[in-house]
Design a protein around this motif. Structure first.
Motif, PDB file in Angstrom:
ATOM      1  N   ASP A 178      40.911  46.247  49.169  1.00  0.00           N
ATOM      2  CA  ASP A 178      40.523  45.937  47.614  1.00  0.00           C
ATOM      3  C   ASP A 178      39.505  44.888  47.904  1.00  0.00           C
ATOM      4  OD1 ASP A 178      40.419  44.933  45.059  1.00  0.00           O
ATOM      5  OD2 ASP A 178      42.164  45.889  44.586  1.00  0.00           O
ATOM      6  N   LYS A 196      46.915  44.636  45.745  1.00  0.00           N
ATOM      7  CA  LYS A 196      45.997  43.711  46.552  1.00  0.00           C
ATOM      8  C   LYS A 196      46.576  42.324  46.740  1.00  0.00           C
ATOM      9  CE  LYS A 196      42.967  40.653  45.448  1.00  0.00           C
ATOM     10  NZ  LYS A 196      43.075  39.593  46.440  1.00  0.00           N
ATOM     11  N   ASN A 435      39.915  39.177  42.960  1.00  0.00           N
ATOM     12  CA  ASN A 435      39.106  38.982  44.540  1.00  0.00           C
ATOM     13  C   ASN A 435      38.509  37.715  44.615  1.00  0.00           C
ATOM     14  OD1 ASN A 435      39.299  42.031  43.542  1.00  0.00           O
ATOM     15  ND2 ASN A 435      39.404  42.162  45.667  1.00  0.00           N
TER      16      ASN A 435
END
Lengths: 494, 95
Positions: A178, A196, A435
């Motif tokens: 991811d 993730k 992220n």
């Protein structure tokens, strides 16, 4: 059917000798034989290796020396290097590549006795949200719109093959990666769970690099507990990855049943972009109600820089990709196209070896890093990154986790959102900031839309607090009681 | 700002990707659309903000400067598209 077991239940059945690892593996290989020609979830299937691993697991089970995943058949995203087994990253340029070494994540799964069925399909170099950019052909989502068996839906991406394989019962679980949503979005589109973890939780050693400061490996599986079991095996400090975190791995599976009593759950008000579907808004409200009923307190929070997440990502990720993908030059490994001199060889090799989306990202990345533009693009994006992380840090001062939708829509049809790259990028609007900030995020299947397609809810947590994320995910899962099945699955070939 | 065809060719050259003349116009449209969309970041005041390079919050570790691997030339060369003995082979670079 053996292919319907959860990982937890299959592990119990194997230990009780209710069935053998060989039988369980064979059932999955039969499902792959029947379904893969259509679904295309696997680029490479390794039946002989899988059966050999299953026999080893059966011996270990008989001897009482079995690891926690002994005999559990998994799909491995074709981005993880597997020693002696071709690893393509779904790119022509890596199509001849046979790694001489094993990624740390897959080595740990092997250590624990897992069986590898094969290498699952993905967007080329994990760049995409539909699995349409694979050089080995698109993947079909095993779900269908109600009453419409003809329209082919995408499984999401980039881990589309992993998610489709698990949903269609061609594997009990799978590895995935991811970078901007590539575990959570396909999990949501395929009606399964996927996490993730925190950046640094799983080693990146031996994972084909896309954007190194954003890439993180994690599992997809059919329920939250199975994700926790797989993550326990995949996670852990690895000196071979200098960004791997030297932090103890807790018992994630034990956290799944912990409940949410007394937890504060934040609802970010910026996750309501114009045009968010009423169905997704309703599911989100339902999720809040479930958690409230379980004893959590629901709190409004603000993450003011959310809307800049995607644009920040589309500077940082291509910049890192342009650097990481410089290694594919036709000299040391991978495909080569001959040229009249070395420069010509490089240019022809890369023109023939990379697909259109990969080329676009390399070129954008090259441009934003080039002399005269670095400050305007890359440095600015890095400063936005600070602001996005600060939003989360501030929110986590008052709440224990955040609840959001995973995606702005359910799975779309193959060919939709292909007109211009930016439309496709918008798929990751709710996932990408995790992220950028490096925090953990879990997608849990929570309901169906009006057309019968699965929708996921996302739980975001503090860095290295996957346990709370699993606890909230477990509560959502129990309350949702999601039991719908994809139209195409083992035993139902359509 | 908008990329012109000469800039597209220059970026392709820097990227070591051969771009045919017929591809330039399409790339120009696509890359300009992406860059135009990225411009939204200019709305944000980032003065006095420190840049953040990664998701890892810990300092990078040091390790001993010792040889820990090697002697596997055959393994390293096994994937080479072309080789000459224990070397990777490429077209002649120096006349």
């Amino acid at each position: 059917m053996l292919t319907d077991f959860s990982i937890a239940a299959a592990a119990k059945g194997l230990r009780n000798r209710a069935f053998s690892a060989r039988e369980l593996t064979q059932a999955h290989l039969h499902a792959i034989d029947a379904l893969n020609p259509r679904i295309n979830a696997y680029i490479t299937v390794t039946p002989e290796l899988a059966l050999a691993q299953a026999d080893t697991a059966d011996k270990a089970l008989a001897a009482g020396e079995a690891g926690p995943l002994a005999g559990i058949p998994l799909a491995i995203k074709d981005l993880f290097c597997t020693e002696g087994v071709r690893t393509t990253a779904a790119s022509k340029i890596l199509s001849p590549f046979i790694p001489p070494y094993e990624s740390t994540v897959t080595a740990q799964l092997k250590r624990d006795g897992a069986v590898f069925l094969g290498k699952s399909n993905l967007d080329e170099f994990a760049m995409g949200s539909s699995n349409m950019t694979s050089a080995f052909g698109p993947v079909e989502n095993p779900w269908k719109r109600r009453g419409d068996d003809d329209t082919i839906l995408v499984p999401g991406g980039s881990s589309g093959g992993s998610a489709a394989a698990v949903a269609a019962r061609m594997a009990l679980g799978a590895t995935a990666t991811d970078t901007g949503g590539s575990i959570r979005q396909p999990a949501s589109f395929c009606g399964i769970a996927g996490i993730k973890p925190t950046y640094g939780r799983c080693s990146r050693y031996g994972v084909v690099a896309f954007a190194s400061s954003l890439d993180q490996a994690g599992p997809v599986a059919r329920n939250v507990e199975d994700c926790a079991i797989l993550l326990n095996s995949m996670a852990g400090y690895d000196p071979k990855d200098s960004t791997s975190a030297n932090i103890a791995v807790p018992d994630f599976a034990a956290a799944v049943g912990r409940g949410v009593k007394g937890l504060k759950i934040g609802i970010p008000r910026e996750y309501r972009p114009e045009g968010l579907s009423a169905e997704i808004e309703a599911l989100w409200q339902q999720g809040m109600a479930w958690l409230r009923d379980e004893g959590a307190e629901i709190v409004d929070v603000s993450l003011p820089h959310t809307k800049y997440g995607l644009a920040t990502y589309y500077i940082v990720a291509p910049a890192e990709a342009s650097s990481n993908l410089a290694r594919y030059d036709g000299v040391r490994f991978g495909a080569r196209v001959e040229g009249h001199d070395l420069g010509d060889l490089y240019e022809r090799t890369r023109a023939a070896g990379f697909g259109a989306e990969v080329k676009r990202r390399i070129m954008i990345g090259t441009y934003v890093l080039s002399a005269g533009y670095y400050d305007a693009y890359y440095l600015r994006a890095q400063k936005l990154r600070t602001l996005i992380l600060r939003d989360f840090t501030d929110a986590f001062r008052t709440v224990d986790a955040l609840l959001t939708p995973t995606t702005p829509t359910a799975a779309f049809a193959a060919g939709e959102n292909m007109d211009d790259p930016v439309t496709m990028y918008l798929n990751d609007i709710f996932t990408v900031t995790a992220n950028i900030a490096g925090i953990p995020g879990l997608s849990v299947p929570a309901g169906l839309d009006g057309k019968g397609l699965p929708l996921g809810l996302q739980i975001l947590g503090r860095p290295f607090d996957e346990e709370t994320v699993f606890a909230v995910g477990g509560s959502i899962e129990r309350a949702a009681g999601f039991a719908a099945l994809p139209r195409i699955r083992a035993g139902v070939a359509l | 700002m908008s990329l012109d065809p000469a800039t597209i060719r220059r970026i392709a050259k820097l990227s070591r990707i051969r771009v045919e003349d017929a591809e330039v116009a399409k790339l120009q449209t696509e890359l300009n659309a992406i860059l135009g969309w990225i411009e939204q970041l200019n709305e944000v005041d980032v003065s006095d903000i420190e840049p953040l390079s990664g998701g890892a919050t810990m300092a990078l570790p040091m390790r001993e400067d010792v040889v820990s691997d090697g002697g596997i030339a055959e393994k390293v060369l096994a994937n080479a598209p072309d080789r000459a003995g224990e070397f990777f082979a490429v077209p002649k670079v120096v006349e």
